[in-house]
Design a protein around this motif. Structure first.
Motif, PDB file in Angstrom:
ATOM      1  N   GLN A  43       0.780  -1.227  -0.132  1.00 52.55           N
ATOM      2  CA  GLN A  43       0.094  -0.040   0.030  1.00 52.55           C
ATOM      3  C   GLN A  43       0.903   1.134  -0.126  1.00 52.55           C
ATOM      4  OE1 GLN A  43      -3.581  -1.468  -0.469  1.00 52.55           O
ATOM      5  NE2 GLN A  43      -3.596   0.757   0.393  1.00 52.55           N
TER       6      GLN A  43
ATOM      7  N   SER B 234       0.581   5.643  -1.262  1.00 58.36           N
ATOM      8  CA  SER B 234      -0.005   6.763  -1.749  1.00 58.36           C
ATOM      9  C   SER B 234      -1.576   6.410  -1.904  1.00 58.36           C
ATOM     10  CB  SER B 234       0.438   7.126  -3.080  1.00 58.36           C
ATOM     11  OG  SER B 234       2.098   7.756  -2.938  1.00 58.36           O
ATOM     12  N   GLY B 235      -2.005   5.511  -1.096  1.00 57.81           N
ATOM     13  CA  GLY B 235      -3.725   5.358  -1.108  1.00 57.81           C
ATOM     14  C   GLY B 235      -3.914   4.180  -2.119  1.00 57.81           C
ATOM     15  N   MET B 236      -2.867   3.582  -2.654  1.00 61.62           N
ATOM     16  CA  MET B 236      -3.046   2.674  -3.685  1.00 61.62           C
ATOM     17  C   MET B 236      -2.592   1.161  -3.386  1.00 61.62           C
ATOM     18  SD  MET B 236      -2.198   4.850  -7.356  1.00 61.62           S
ATOM     19  CE  MET B 236      -0.450   5.145  -6.647  1.00 61.62           C
ATOM     20  N   ARG B 237      -3.397   0.267  -3.813  1.00 66.92           N
ATOM     21  CA  ARG B 237      -2.647  -1.100  -3.594  1.00 66.92           C
ATOM     22  C   ARG B 237      -1.927  -1.543  -4.972  1.00 66.92           C
ATOM     23  NH1 ARG B 237      -4.852  -6.704  -4.415  1.00 66.92           N
ATOM     24  NH2 ARG B 237      -3.784  -8.185  -2.696  1.00 66.92           N
TER      25      ARG B 237
ATOM     26  N   HIS C 166       0.068  -0.707 -10.939  1.00 67.53           N
ATOM     27  CA  HIS C 166      -1.345  -0.607 -10.352  1.00 67.53           C
ATOM     28  C   HIS C 166      -2.219  -0.933 -11.073  1.00 67.53           C
ATOM     29  CE1 HIS C 166      -4.842   2.208  -9.354  1.00 67.53           C
ATOM     30  NE2 HIS C 166      -4.543   1.844  -8.018  1.00 67.53           N
TER      31      HIS C 166
ATOM     32  N   GLU D 219       8.448   6.792  -1.204  1.00 66.03           N
ATOM     33  CA  GLU D 219       7.497   5.981  -0.581  1.00 66.03           C
ATOM     34  C   GLU D 219       7.403   4.659  -0.560  1.00 66.03           C
ATOM     35  OE1 GLU D 219       2.660   6.352   0.597  1.00 66.03           O
ATOM     36  OE2 GLU D 219       3.539   7.580  -0.570  1.00 66.03           O
TER      37      GLU D 219
ATOM     38  N   GLN E 274       8.170   0.833   1.371  1.00 68.34           N
ATOM     39  CA  GLN E 274       7.321  -0.096   1.248  1.00 68.34           C
ATOM     40  C   GLN E 274       8.080  -1.469   0.889  1.00 68.34           C
ATOM     41  OE1 GLN E 274       4.417  -0.225   2.790  1.00 68.34           O
ATOM     42  NE2 GLN E 274       4.819   1.705   3.583  1.00 68.34           N
TER      43      GLN E 274
END
Length: 76
Positions: free
Chosen positions: A14, A16-19, A34, A66, A70
């Motif tokens: 996860q 920036s608000g995305m999977r 994405h 970011e 991860q």
């Protein structure tokens, strides 16, 4: 280039608000997708000051960092 991935199996993170799907490549590059769209190919630059993420694709430097953080959390 020093690589630190353990397996070449894709995994999800996860950021920036995305999977996102991360596909570790054998050359140390991480392909970030994405849905079915490739966003970037990222690679770590490991220096005495830390790990910095660079790459090719549509991501800003901040988003690449970011995502890189991860990836590090997953890989280490």
């Amino acid at each position: 280039m020093k690589t630190f991935f353990h397996a070449v199996e894709p995994y999800h993170i996860q950021a920036s608000g995305m999977r996102l799907t991360v596909l570790p490549m054998e050359d140390g590059v991480y392909r970030v997708c994405h849905r079915d769209k490739v966003l970037a190919d990222l690679y770590p630059e490991i220096t005495a000051a830390g790990i910095f993420w660079n790459g090719f694709g549509q991501l800003s430097v901040w988003v690449a960092e970011e995502i890189g953080q991860q990836i590090c959390a997953h890989e280490i």
